[in-house]
Structures are given as C-alpha cells and as structure tokens.
Scaffold this motif. Sequence first.
Motif, PDB file in Angstrom:
ATOM      1  N   VAL A 170      -1.658 -52.481  -9.294  1.00 38.79           N
ATOM      2  CA  VAL A 170      -1.496 -51.790 -10.562  1.00 38.79           C
ATOM      3  C   VAL A 170      -0.811 -50.451 -10.370  1.00 38.79           C
ATOM      4  CG1 VAL A 170      -2.768 -50.657 -12.425  1.00 38.79           C
ATOM      5  CG2 VAL A 170      -3.463 -52.915 -11.650  1.00 38.79           C
ATOM      6  N   ALA A 171      -1.232 -49.735  -9.335  1.00 42.59           N
ATOM      7  CA  ALA A 171      -0.744 -48.373  -9.186  1.00 42.59           C
ATOM      8  C   ALA A 171       0.492 -48.290  -8.300  1.00 42.59           C
ATOM      9  CB  ALA A 171      -1.853 -47.500  -8.608  1.00 42.59           C
ATOM     10  N   ASP A 172       0.936 -49.470  -7.773  1.00 42.63           N
ATOM     11  CA  ASP A 172       2.009 -49.431  -6.802  1.00 42.63           C
ATOM     12  C   ASP A 172       3.394 -49.435  -7.432  1.00 42.63           C
ATOM     13  OD1 ASP A 172       0.084 -49.386  -4.971  1.00 42.63           O
ATOM     14  OD2 ASP A 172       0.258 -51.473  -4.338  1.00 42.63           O
ATOM     15  N   ARG A 173       3.475 -49.732  -8.711  1.00 47.87           N
ATOM     16  CA  ARG A 173       4.801 -49.856  -9.321  1.00 47.87           C
ATOM     17  C   ARG A 173       5.019 -48.744 -10.338  1.00 47.87           C
ATOM     18  NH1 ARG A 173       5.333 -55.716 -11.776  1.00 47.87           N
ATOM     19  NH2 ARG A 173       3.499 -56.651 -10.957  1.00 47.87           N
ATOM     20  N   ALA A 174       6.284 -48.389 -10.488  1.00 42.04           N
ATOM     21  CA  ALA A 174       6.593 -47.434 -11.545  1.00 42.04           C
ATOM     22  C   ALA A 174       6.320 -48.129 -12.875  1.00 42.04           C
ATOM     23  CB  ALA A 174       8.054 -47.041 -11.455  1.00 42.04           C
ATOM     24  N   PRO A 175       5.636 -47.467 -13.784  1.00 40.55           N
ATOM     25  CA  PRO A 175       5.268 -48.155 -15.025  1.00 40.55           C
ATOM     26  C   PRO A 175       6.464 -48.444 -15.920  1.00 40.55           C
ATOM     27  CG  PRO A 175       4.582 -45.849 -15.074  1.00 40.55           C
ATOM     28  CD  PRO A 175       5.128 -46.108 -13.710  1.00 40.55           C
ATOM     29  N   GLY A 176       6.658 -49.725 -16.249  1.00 41.93           N
ATOM     30  CA  GLY A 176       7.678 -50.119 -17.212  1.00 41.93           C
ATOM     31  C   GLY A 176       7.036 -50.190 -18.589  1.00 41.93           C
ATOM     32  N   PRO A 177       7.774 -50.689 -19.588  1.00 47.15           N
ATOM     33  CA  PRO A 177       7.223 -50.747 -20.948  1.00 47.15           C
ATOM     34  C   PRO A 177       5.942 -51.575 -21.033  1.00 47.15           C
ATOM     35  CG  PRO A 177       9.570 -51.252 -20.938  1.00 47.15           C
ATOM     36  CD  PRO A 177       9.163 -51.154 -19.511  1.00 47.15           C
ATOM     37  N   ASP A 178       5.908 -52.705 -20.286  1.00 48.16           N
ATOM     38  CA  ASP A 178       4.710 -53.543 -20.319  1.00 48.16           C
ATOM     39  C   ASP A 178       3.508 -52.813 -19.731  1.00 48.16           C
ATOM     40  OD1 ASP A 178       6.019 -55.631 -21.502  1.00 48.16           O
ATOM     41  OD2 ASP A 178       6.450 -56.654 -19.617  1.00 48.16           O
ATOM     42  N   GLU A 179       3.768 -52.135 -18.610  1.00 43.10           N
ATOM     43  CA  GLU A 179       2.674 -51.416 -17.966  1.00 43.10           C
ATOM     44  C   GLU A 179       2.140 -50.322 -18.903  1.00 43.10           C
ATOM     45  OE1 GLU A 179       1.915 -52.257 -14.533  1.00 43.10           O
ATOM     46  OE2 GLU A 179       3.190 -53.880 -15.239  1.00 43.10           O
ATOM     47  N   LEU A 180       3.077 -49.641 -19.538  1.00 48.02           N
ATOM     48  CA  LEU A 180       2.665 -48.565 -20.449  1.00 48.02           C
ATOM     49  C   LEU A 180       1.862 -49.131 -21.621  1.00 48.02           C
ATOM     50  CD1 LEU A 180       5.933 -46.423 -20.419  1.00 48.02           C
ATOM     51  CD2 LEU A 180       3.751 -45.866 -19.319  1.00 48.02           C
ATOM     52  N   ALA A 181       2.315 -50.319 -22.092  1.00 50.05           N
ATOM     53  CA  ALA A 181       1.589 -50.941 -23.211  1.00 50.05           C
ATOM     54  C   ALA A 181       0.172 -51.317 -22.787  1.00 50.05           C
ATOM     55  CB  ALA A 181       2.349 -52.172 -23.696  1.00 50.05           C
ATOM     56  N   LEU A 182       0.041 -51.843 -21.573  1.00 54.90           N
ATOM     57  CA  LEU A 182      -1.294 -52.223 -21.091  1.00 54.90           C
ATOM     58  C   LEU A 182      -2.166 -50.994 -20.859  1.00 54.90           C
ATOM     59  CD1 LEU A 182      -0.785 -55.171 -18.566  1.00 54.90           C
ATOM     60  CD2 LEU A 182      -1.250 -55.233 -20.999  1.00 54.90           C
ATOM     61  N   ASN A 183      -1.545 -49.937 -20.320  1.00 55.66           N
ATOM     62  CA  ASN A 183      -2.311 -48.705 -20.124  1.00 55.66           C
ATOM     63  C   ASN A 183      -2.785 -48.142 -21.455  1.00 55.66           C
ATOM     64  OD1 ASN A 183      -2.126 -48.731 -17.375  1.00 55.66           O
ATOM     65  ND2 ASN A 183      -0.329 -47.404 -17.284  1.00 55.66           N
ATOM     66  N   SER A 184      -1.925 -48.252 -22.452  1.00 58.20           N
ATOM     67  CA  SER A 184      -2.305 -47.746 -23.766  1.00 58.20           C
ATOM     68  C   SER A 184      -3.414 -48.614 -24.372  1.00 58.20           C
ATOM     69  CB  SER A 184      -1.061 -47.751 -24.658  1.00 58.20           C
ATOM     70  OG  SER A 184      -1.423 -47.561 -25.984  1.00 58.20           O
ATOM     71  N   TRP A 185      -3.322 -49.891 -24.121  1.00 58.49           N
ATOM     72  CA  TRP A 185      -4.306 -50.842 -24.670  1.00 58.49           C
ATOM     73  C   TRP A 185      -5.688 -50.636 -24.037  1.00 58.49           C
ATOM     74  CZ3 TRP A 185      -5.021 -56.286 -22.413  1.00 58.49           C
ATOM     75  CH2 TRP A 185      -5.922 -57.030 -23.183  1.00 58.49           C
ATOM     76  N   LEU A 186      -5.714 -50.631 -22.708  1.00 61.45           N
ATOM     77  CA  LEU A 186      -6.995 -50.571 -22.004  1.00 61.45           C
ATOM     78  C   LEU A 186      -7.433 -49.155 -21.664  1.00 61.45           C
ATOM     79  CD1 LEU A 186      -6.586 -53.399 -19.340  1.00 61.45           C
ATOM     80  CD2 LEU A 186      -7.991 -53.446 -21.390  1.00 61.45           C
ATOM     81  N   GLY A 187      -6.447 -48.260 -21.619  1.00 64.20           N
ATOM     82  CA  GLY A 187      -6.715 -46.944 -21.047  1.00 64.20           C
ATOM     83  C   GLY A 187      -6.401 -47.065 -19.569  1.00 64.20           C
ATOM     84  N   GLU A 188      -5.593 -46.150 -19.057  1.00 65.79           N
ATOM     85  CA  GLU A 188      -5.149 -46.262 -17.667  1.00 65.79           C
ATOM     86  C   GLU A 188      -6.335 -46.242 -16.701  1.00 65.79           C
ATOM     87  OE1 GLU A 188      -2.105 -43.506 -16.742  1.00 65.79           O
ATOM     88  OE2 GLU A 188      -1.731 -44.363 -14.755  1.00 65.79           O
ATOM     89  N   ARG A 189      -7.343 -45.459 -17.054  1.00 60.65           N
ATOM     90  CA  ARG A 189      -8.498 -45.310 -16.175  1.00 60.65           C
ATOM     91  C   ARG A 189      -9.241 -46.638 -16.019  1.00 60.65           C
ATOM     92  NH1 ARG A 189     -13.144 -43.012 -18.278  1.00 60.65           N
ATOM     93  NH2 ARG A 189     -14.720 -42.537 -16.720  1.00 60.65           N
ATOM     94  N   LEU A 190      -9.505 -47.283 -17.161  1.00 59.72           N
ATOM     95  CA  LEU A 190     -10.223 -48.553 -17.113  1.00 59.72           C
ATOM     96  C   LEU A 190      -9.365 -49.626 -16.451  1.00 59.72           C
ATOM     97  CD1 LEU A 190     -12.627 -50.367 -17.771  1.00 59.72           C
ATOM     98  CD2 LEU A 190     -11.661 -50.726 -20.052  1.00 59.72           C
ATOM     99  N   ARG A 191      -8.078 -49.620 -16.764  1.00 63.91           N
ATOM    100  CA  ARG A 191      -7.196 -50.646 -16.195  1.00 63.91           C
ATOM    101  C   ARG A 191      -7.151 -50.531 -14.676  1.00 63.91           C
ATOM    102  NH1 ARG A 191      -1.034 -51.088 -16.017  1.00 63.91           N
ATOM    103  NH2 ARG A 191      -0.792 -53.263 -15.407  1.00 63.91           N
TER     104      ARG A 191
END
Lengths: 167, 98
Positions: free
Chosen positions: A90-111
Amino acid sequence: MRAQEAAFRFSLLVCGHVEDAEDVMQDALLKTYRHVGRIREPEAFRTWLYRTVRNACLMKRRRRVGEPAHFESTDAGDEREEGRAAAVDVADRAPGPDELALNSWLGERLRTALGSLPARYRVIVVLREMEGLSTREVATVTGISEANVKTRLHRARVLLKERLEGV
Amino acid sequence: MSHPHDPECVRLLERVSEYLDHAVDEATCRAIEAHVRACPSCAAVIDGLRRTVGLCRETGDRPVPAAVKARAQASIRRLLGTKEPAGGRTPRKPDRAR
C-alpha cells in the motif's frame, strides 16, 4: 445491497488495490456464472460468492508478492506474519487517482493499518466488521470453525488497534 | 499487546472481544466491568478496541467511491461482452439468485 457490489467492496478491502480487485471480480464472476445455477438458497449464494472472492484475492496477492502461484491456504498458521507488517505494498507506490480514492474512502490510516494485517486476519475483520457477516457465515466463507473465527477476530482486532495506534 | 502481564488482566483481555460483542454472560460482564473500573490499563485497551471496531463498522457503511465502482462495472461489462444499457445497469446480474 446487490451481491456484486458487496463482493467488489470486499475484494477492494482485502486486495487493497483497485486493479487487483477488478481482476478478482472478473475471476469471481466467471466462476459465478458457471456455478450459480446450482445454488438455490440466497444465503448460500452470498457465502459462496464471498468465498470465491476471498480465494481469488488470496491467489492474486500471492502472485503479487512473488509467492508460488498455486493456492496455499491462509488457515495454515504462519505466525511469522504477525511479527511484521505483511508485505502489502500500500505504501510502496506513489498514490494515483485510484489510491487517492481508496484513501479518501477508508481513510489513509485505516487503509494502511488494514493492509498491514496478515491476510488471514484481514479477511476475518473485513467480513465480520465491515461486511456484517455473522460468525457462522464467516466460518462458512473461510472454512474454519466458529471458535477459530472468534479467536482470529479477537487477534485481528488487537493487531488492528496496535497498527492504527502505530500509524 | 503492551499491557502488564497480570494474570487477571490477561484473563480479562482474552474475553474482551466477546464482551464488546455482548456475547458474555451477565456474571462475566459484571466481572469485566468491575475489573475495568479499577484497572486503567485494561480500560484503555477496551476503549481502544471499541474505537477500532467502531471505525471499521462505520467504514463498512460507506459506499465504494463512484469513480472506482464505475470503472469496475465497465471492466465487468467488457468481460461479459455487453454494452452499457440505458440507465447504466448491467442486464445480467450475478446476484439474480438473491
């Protein structure tokens, strides 16, 4: 909620990546179309679909981290995973739009915390806490006893709490 | 768990998930609550677990982001060789048995 949507959400939560979740859903849906005619009870269909998605997620994840492509049950105890953050990238890649959407959905901390759990714990916590399955349904999906589901859920909660506090 | 290894605390913490799920009998529930009133460490652990469970359940109620869902649906339609129908619904759904 439609089973397809629930299954996609489950695959997103377990895989941790949109692309993987899409691949998993495709695999799961192909299996569903082949087998769904044999399933008569709606509840049986629900657990069957979750089980199919779960197996596809675990296969996908093993391929992603370079492990053998054949299915290895996560029910075989692998305590090594507990002592470290599992290799979910999860933390190894630069966040793309999908990653940002998932972080927004779950919260980066929980994800991040969820993604760091060993897969056998992550599956249990997602099914029980996020998908709202009963202990018996989780046991059916994962193929372990209800007593083991309870034990694993407790360990999953403790680990998740620790990982959340460490993020 | 970064908790003292007091045997009573250890016994309590083994049952804390059942306690949070209201799956312990009344006597056990009372014993846990009495212990927690006198043990700030266990109280903190239970509080943290309760918040963790609450966070998961709250997240589980949120719908998948629309853009992510739309892309997955398009991908599934391609797989099934179907075109997007009017109203954006896939004509043949895997959950038809429900």
